[in-house]
Write an enzyme that holds these catalytic residues in place. Structure first.
Site, PDB file in Angstrom:
ATOM      1  N   GLU A 159       0.809  -1.223   0.000  1.00  0.00           N
ATOM      2  CA  GLU A 159       0.000   0.000   0.000  1.00  0.00           C
ATOM      3  C   GLU A 159       0.841   1.270   0.000  1.00  0.00           C
ATOM      4  O   GLU A 159       1.261   1.746   1.057  1.00  0.00           O
ATOM      5  CB  GLU A 159      -0.939   0.012   1.225  1.00  0.00           C
ATOM      6  CG  GLU A 159      -1.812   1.270   1.270  1.00  0.00           C
ATOM      7  CD  GLU A 159      -2.771   1.327   2.458  1.00  0.00           C
ATOM      8  OE1 GLU A 159      -2.820   0.378   3.250  1.00  0.00           O
ATOM      9  OE2 GLU A 159      -3.473   2.336   2.571  1.00  0.00           O
TER      10      GLU A 159
ATOM     11  N   LYS B  95      -2.454  -2.022  -3.169  1.00  0.00           N
ATOM     12  CA  LYS B  95      -3.508  -1.143  -2.628  1.00  0.00           C
ATOM     13  C   LYS B  95      -3.078   0.306  -2.840  1.00  0.00           C
ATOM     14  O   LYS B  95      -2.398   0.890  -1.997  1.00  0.00           O
ATOM     15  CB  LYS B  95      -3.717  -1.448  -1.139  1.00  0.00           C
ATOM     16  CG  LYS B  95      -4.691  -0.498  -0.445  1.00  0.00           C
ATOM     17  CD  LYS B  95      -5.163  -1.064   0.881  1.00  0.00           C
ATOM     18  CE  LYS B  95      -5.991  -0.058   1.644  1.00  0.00           C
ATOM     19  NZ  LYS B  95      -6.674  -0.643   2.805  1.00  0.00           N
TER      20      LYS B  95
HETATM   21  P1  13P Z   1      -9.252   4.384   4.018  1.00  0.00           P
HETATM   22  O1  13P Z   1     -10.091   3.678   2.976  1.00  0.00           O
HETATM   23  O2  13P Z   1     -10.066   5.005   5.112  1.00  0.00           O
HETATM   24  O3  13P Z   1      -8.255   5.302   3.408  1.00  0.00           O
HETATM   25  O4  13P Z   1      -8.431   3.269   4.796  1.00  0.00           O
HETATM   26  C1  13P Z   1      -7.835   2.267   4.075  1.00  0.00           C
HETATM   27  C2  13P Z   1      -6.590   1.857   4.743  1.00  0.00           C
HETATM   28  O5  13P Z   1      -6.405   0.701   5.046  1.00  0.00           O
HETATM   29  C3  13P Z   1      -5.569   2.861   4.996  1.00  0.00           C
HETATM   30  O6  13P Z   1      -4.366   2.239   5.343  1.00  0.00           O
END
Ligand code: 13P
Length: 335
Positions: free
Chosen positions: A175, A217
Site C-alpha cells: 500500500e 492497494k
Molecule cells: P481508508 O479507505 O479510510 O483510506 O483506509 C484504508 C486503509 O487501510 C488505509 O491504510
C-alpha cells in the site's frame, strides 16, 4: 497453484473486496471521538464484533484487515474473531507496519517502520490464523515534496516487508498511499503516483517478490482536497487506470483501492467508472476503511440498540462496492 497465489486470487474474487478494519488504537480513537464513544478495549471489541457479525458479510467482503489487538479478540459468544470470519467465508488479514515515522533530513516526510522482528511477528500471525498482511507507506505532496529520498525509502521498506511476508506464507498487500490532502492538481497527483509506483515495482523486483502472490492497494489519481478544480468521476477513472497500466505488471493478482478520505459514495462511483472502462489486466476492487465504515459508525454511536442499523449500513456499502467492482453500480441504487 501455490497457496500464496490461491489466497491472493481469493482476495480479489469477482464481486468481492476487502474491509480495512485495522485502525490502530490511536486512529480508532479519532473515529470514536466523532461519535462520542469512549476508546476502551471493550468498545473497540464490540464495534468490530458488530462489523464482523453482519449477516451476509462474505457476499461482498473477501477479507478483513485486522489490528494486532483485534486478531486476538473474541465475539460476544466466545468465538474468536478469526474463527468467526472463517465461518463467514472471510479471510483474516493483519496490519504489520508500525506506522509512518519522521524521515531523517526530510522535514515533513515519513518512512513507514516495522521491519525489525517482522519475520518473527509474521510467524506468530500465521499461527493465529492470518492469511494476508498490510503495510501502508505514505507519500505527501507539497512544496518540494515528495523527495526522491522518501520515495526510495518507502519503496524499499514496502518491498522488504512484502518479501518477508511471502517467505512466512502471508500474501502482502502493498500500500503506497499518495495523500489527497493539500491543494495540488490532479496532474500533479498523477505524476507523483506514477513515480511512486515505478519505484515500488522496481524495489519488489529487486527483493524477489512474487507478483502473482501479491495485491496492490493504491490511492486513486484525484485532485488535492483543497485544489480549486475538482476533477470529475470519468477523469479520475481515466487517469488512474492509465497510470496503473503504465506501472503495474499484469502478473499482480489484483488491485484494491484505499478510499483515503473520499466520501463513501464518491469512492464507489470512482471504482465503478474504472471497471466500466474495462480492458484492465487485473481485477480492480476495494479495500476501504472509512468509505465502508463511516455510515455504520454514525448509525452505531456506541449503543447496542443501534447495532442492526449499523450492520444494515455496512451491508449496503458492501453491496454497492461489490457492484462497483463489477462495473454494475449506479447512484440510483443508493436509495
Ligand atoms: P481508508 O479507505 O479510510 O483510506 O483506509 C484504508 C486503509 O487501510 C488505509 O491504510
Amino acid at each position: 497453484m501455490s497457496t500464496l497465489i490461491q489466497i491472493a486470487k481469493a482476495m480479489v474474487a469477482p464481486g468481492k473486496g476487502i474491509l480495512a478494519a485495522d485502525e490502530s488504537t490511536g486512529t480508532i480513537e479519532k473515529r470514536f471521538t466523532s461519535i462520542n464513544v469512549e476508546n476502551t478495549e471493550e468498545n473497540r471489541r464490540a464495534y468490530r464484533d458488530l462489523l464482523f457479525t453482519t449477516k451476509g458479510i462474505g457476499d461482498s467482503i473477501s477479507g478483513v484487515i485486522l489490528y494486532d489487538e483485534t486478531l486476538r479478540q473474541k465475539s460476544a459468544d466466545g468465538m474468536s474473531f478469526v474463527d468467526l470470519l472463517n465461518k463467514n467465508g472471510v479471510l483474516p488479514g493483519i496490519k504489520v507496519d508500525a506506522g509512518a515515522k519522521p524521515l531523517a533530513f526530510c522535514p515533513g516526510e515519513t518512512v513507514t517502520e516495522g521491519l525489525d522482528n517482522l519475520p518473527k511477528r509474521c510467524a506468530e500471525y500465521v499461527k493465529l490464523g492470518a492469511k494476508f498482511a498490510k503495510w501502508r507507506a505514505v507519500i505527501d505532496i507539497g512544496v518540494d515534496m515528495p523527495s526522491s529520498t522518501s520515495i526510495a525509502a518507502n519503496a524499499h521498506a514496502l518491498a522488504r516487508y512484502a518479501a518477508i511476508c511471502q517467505e512466512a506464507g502471508l500474501v502482502p498487500i502493498v500500500e503506497p498511499e499518495v495523500l489527497m490532502d493539500g491543494d495540488h492538481t490532479i496532474e500533479r497527483c498523477e505524476q507523483v503516483t506514477e513515480w511512486t509506483l515505478n519505484a515500488v515495482y522496481e524495489a519488489l523486483y529487486m527483493n524477489r517478490v512474487s507478483l502473482e502472490g501479491s495485491v496492490l492497494k493504491p490511492s486513486m489519481v484525484i485532485s488535492g482536497k483543497k485544489c480549486a478544480r475538482q476533477a470529475g468521476v470519468d477523469e479520475v477513472a481515466e487517469r488512474t487506470t492509465r497510470i496503473l497500466k503504465r506501472t503495474v505488471p499484469a502478473a499482480v493478482a489484483g488491485i484494491v483501492f484505499l478510499s483515503g478520505g473520499q466520501s463513501d459514495e464518491l469512492a464507489t462511483a470512482h471504482l465503478d467508472a474504472m471497471n466500466k472502462l474495462g480492458n484492465n489486466p487485473w481485477p480492480l476492487s476495494f479495500s476501504y476503511g472509512r468509505a465502508l465504515q463511516q455510515p455504520s459508525l454514525k448509525a452505531w454511536r456506541g449503543s447496542v440498540a443501534n447495532v442492526p442499523a449499523a450492520q444494515a449500513a455496512l451491508a449496503h456499502r458492501g453491496r454497492m462496492n461489490s457492484l462497483a467492482s463489477l462495473g454494475k453500480y449506479s447512484a440510483s441504487m443508493e436509495k
